[in-house]
Design a protein around this motif. Structure first.
Motif, short mmCIF file in Angstrom:
data_model
loop_
_atom_site.label_atom_id
_atom_site.label_comp_id
_atom_site.label_asym_id
_atom_site.label_seq_id
_atom_site.Cartn_x
_atom_site.Cartn_y
_atom_site.Cartn_z
N THR A 30 0.84 -1.20 0.00
CA THR A 30 0.00 0.00 0.00
C THR A 30 0.87 1.25 0.00
O THR A 30 2.09 1.17 0.10
N ARG A 31 0.18 2.40 -0.07
CA ARG A 31 0.86 3.68 0.09
C ARG A 31 0.57 4.27 1.45
O ARG A 31 0.82 5.45 1.69
N LEU A 32 0.01 3.48 2.34
CA LEU A 32 -0.32 3.98 3.67
C LEU A 32 0.96 4.29 4.44
O LEU A 32 1.91 3.49 4.43
N PRO A 33 1.01 5.42 5.14
CA PRO A 33 2.22 5.78 5.90
C PRO A 33 2.28 5.03 7.23
O PRO A 33 1.86 5.54 8.26
N ILE A 34 2.79 3.82 7.20
CA ILE A 34 2.88 3.00 8.42
C ILE A 34 4.15 3.38 9.16
O ILE A 34 5.26 3.19 8.65
N PRO A 35 4.03 3.94 10.37
CA PRO A 35 5.24 4.36 11.10
C PRO A 35 6.03 3.16 11.62
O PRO A 35 5.48 2.06 11.75
N PRO A 36 7.30 3.36 11.93
CA PRO A 36 8.08 2.27 12.54
C PRO A 36 7.48 1.87 13.88
O PRO A 36 7.00 2.71 14.64
N LEU A 37 7.50 0.58 14.16
CA LEU A 37 6.99 0.06 15.43
C LEU A 37 8.13 -0.06 16.43
O LEU A 37 9.30 -0.09 16.05
N PRO A 38 7.83 -0.11 17.72
CA PRO A 38 8.89 -0.21 18.73
C PRO A 38 9.79 -1.42 18.48
O PRO A 38 9.31 -2.54 18.32
N ASP A 39 11.08 -1.17 18.42
CA ASP A 39 12.10 -2.22 18.23
C ASP A 39 11.93 -3.02 16.94
O ASP A 39 12.44 -4.13 16.83
N GLU A 40 11.25 -2.46 15.95
CA GLU A 40 11.07 -3.17 14.68
C GLU A 40 12.38 -3.16 13.90
O GLU A 40 12.96 -2.11 13.67
N PRO A 41 12.86 -4.35 13.50
CA PRO A 41 14.11 -4.39 12.72
C PRO A 41 13.86 -3.93 11.29
O PRO A 41 12.96 -4.40 10.62
N ALA A 42 14.64 -2.99 10.81
CA ALA A 42 14.62 -2.49 9.42
C ALA A 42 13.21 -2.20 8.93
O ALA A 42 12.73 -2.83 8.00
N PRO A 43 12.52 -1.23 9.54
CA PRO A 43 11.12 -0.99 9.16
C PRO A 43 10.93 -0.53 7.72
O PRO A 43 9.85 -0.74 7.16
N TYR A 44 11.94 0.08 7.11
CA TYR A 44 11.76 0.57 5.74
C TYR A 44 12.56 -0.23 4.72
O TYR A 44 12.71 0.19 3.57
N GLY A 45 13.04 -1.39 5.13
CA GLY A 45 13.71 -2.27 4.18
C GLY A 45 12.69 -3.12 3.45
O GLY A 45 11.50 -3.08 3.73
N ALA A 46 13.16 -3.90 2.48
CA ALA A 46 12.27 -4.82 1.76
C ALA A 46 11.74 -5.86 2.74
O ALA A 46 12.48 -6.31 3.64
N PRO A 47 10.47 -6.23 2.63
CA PRO A 47 9.94 -7.23 3.56
C PRO A 47 10.63 -8.58 3.38
O PRO A 47 11.06 -8.92 2.28
N ASP A 48 10.73 -9.32 4.45
CA ASP A 48 11.30 -10.66 4.40
C ASP A 48 10.19 -11.62 3.99
O ASP A 48 9.34 -11.97 4.79
N PHE A 49 10.19 -12.03 2.72
CA PHE A 49 9.11 -12.87 2.22
C PHE A 49 9.20 -14.30 2.68
O PHE A 49 8.35 -15.13 2.33
N ARG A 50 10.19 -14.62 3.52
CA ARG A 50 10.19 -15.95 4.12
C ARG A 50 9.12 -16.04 5.18
O ARG A 50 8.55 -17.11 5.40
N THR A 51 8.82 -14.92 5.86
CA THR A 51 7.83 -14.95 6.94
C THR A 51 6.69 -13.96 6.75
O THR A 51 5.57 -14.23 7.19
N ALA A 52 6.91 -12.84 6.09
CA ALA A 52 5.88 -11.81 5.98
C ALA A 52 4.57 -12.29 5.37
O ALA A 52 3.50 -11.84 5.79
N PRO A 53 4.58 -13.20 4.39
CA PRO A 53 3.31 -13.60 3.77
C PRO A 53 2.30 -14.22 4.73
O PRO A 53 1.12 -14.26 4.42
N ARG A 54 2.73 -14.69 5.89
CA ARG A 54 1.74 -15.26 6.81
C ARG A 54 0.72 -14.22 7.26
O ARG A 54 -0.38 -14.56 7.67
N MET A 55 1.07 -12.93 7.15
CA MET A 55 0.14 -11.87 7.52
C MET A 55 -0.48 -11.18 6.31
O MET A 55 -1.24 -10.23 6.47
N LEU A 56 -0.19 -11.68 5.11
CA LEU A 56 -0.73 -11.04 3.92
C LEU A 56 -2.26 -11.08 3.85
O LEU A 56 -2.87 -10.08 3.47
#
Length: 199
Positions: A30-56
């Motif tokens: 999306t183009r939604l401005p999602i701010p960094p979350l507390p202690d989030e590793p690399a919030p503006y890097g490319a998503p890790d598609f090994r695990t991120a799709p579980r929340m797609l």
């Protein structure tokens, strides 16, 4: 062995990994401005598609929610089914930055105009839209608008849950080729984000 006075703090809150993956999906799709979350590793890097799709599927529901609300509102103020459906699709394109429409046009141009694998990939990387891409965009949007309008006409506001369901299922289904097929290019986006864990 952990040194004295040094311990692994673990996740900052229960379910943090799932929330991080959800935020990564929302930022990527999306183009939604999602701010960094507390202690989030690399919030503006490319998503890790090994695990991120579980929340797609959850992210897809959230990104389609504004479009579903527009659909219901336009239907309730009696704008007509086709106008309501068109406004909902416009809202969806605004939220996603027309990412999927761009992909559809690229694929149509590549497969329509490329005589070889290399030429298909070259055309798909080109930002210009050709006749195949334009036709695919028109037909894709027209079919989606007509389907939503038909649902509204026959079932009223139940078109909104159908829109949410389609958003979640379609984006989840799009993971199948990513999980089962090798990336088309070694230097492309598919290779950069990694392959989902099949589990």
């Amino acid at each position: 062995m952990v040194e004295r006075g040094v311990s692994d703090p673990g996740p900052p809150f229960p379910g943090a990994d799932l929330v991080y993956d959800l935020a990564a999906c929302l930022r990527f799709f999306t183009r939604l401005p999602i701010p960094p979350l507390p202690d989030e590793p690399a919030p503006y890097g490319a998503p890790d598609f090994r695990t991120a799709p579980r929340m797609l599927p959850v992210a897809a529901l959230l990104l389609a929610l504004p479009a579903a609300l527009v659909l219901v509102l336009a239907w309730e103020i009696r704008l007509g089914p086709f106008v309501a459906a068109s406004l909902a699709l416009a809202a969806l394109a605004l939220v996603t930055g027309a990412m999927h429409e761009d992909g559809l046009a690229d694929v149509a141009d590549g497969f329509g105009g490329g005589a070889s694998r290399e030429r298909c990939l070259e055309i798909m990387r080109d930002s210009r839209i050709g006749a195949f891409g334009g036709t695919a965009l028109f037909l894709g949007l027209a079919l989606r608008a007509a389907t939503l309008a038909t649902l509204l006409d026959r079932s009223g506001w139940l078109g909104a849950p159908a829109l949410l369901f389609a958003a979640s299922v379609s984006r989840s289904a799009a993971l199948i080729p990513i999980a089962w097929l090798a990336p088309a290019r070694p230097d492309g986006a598919g290779a950069a984000v990694g392959r989902p864990d099949r589990a």
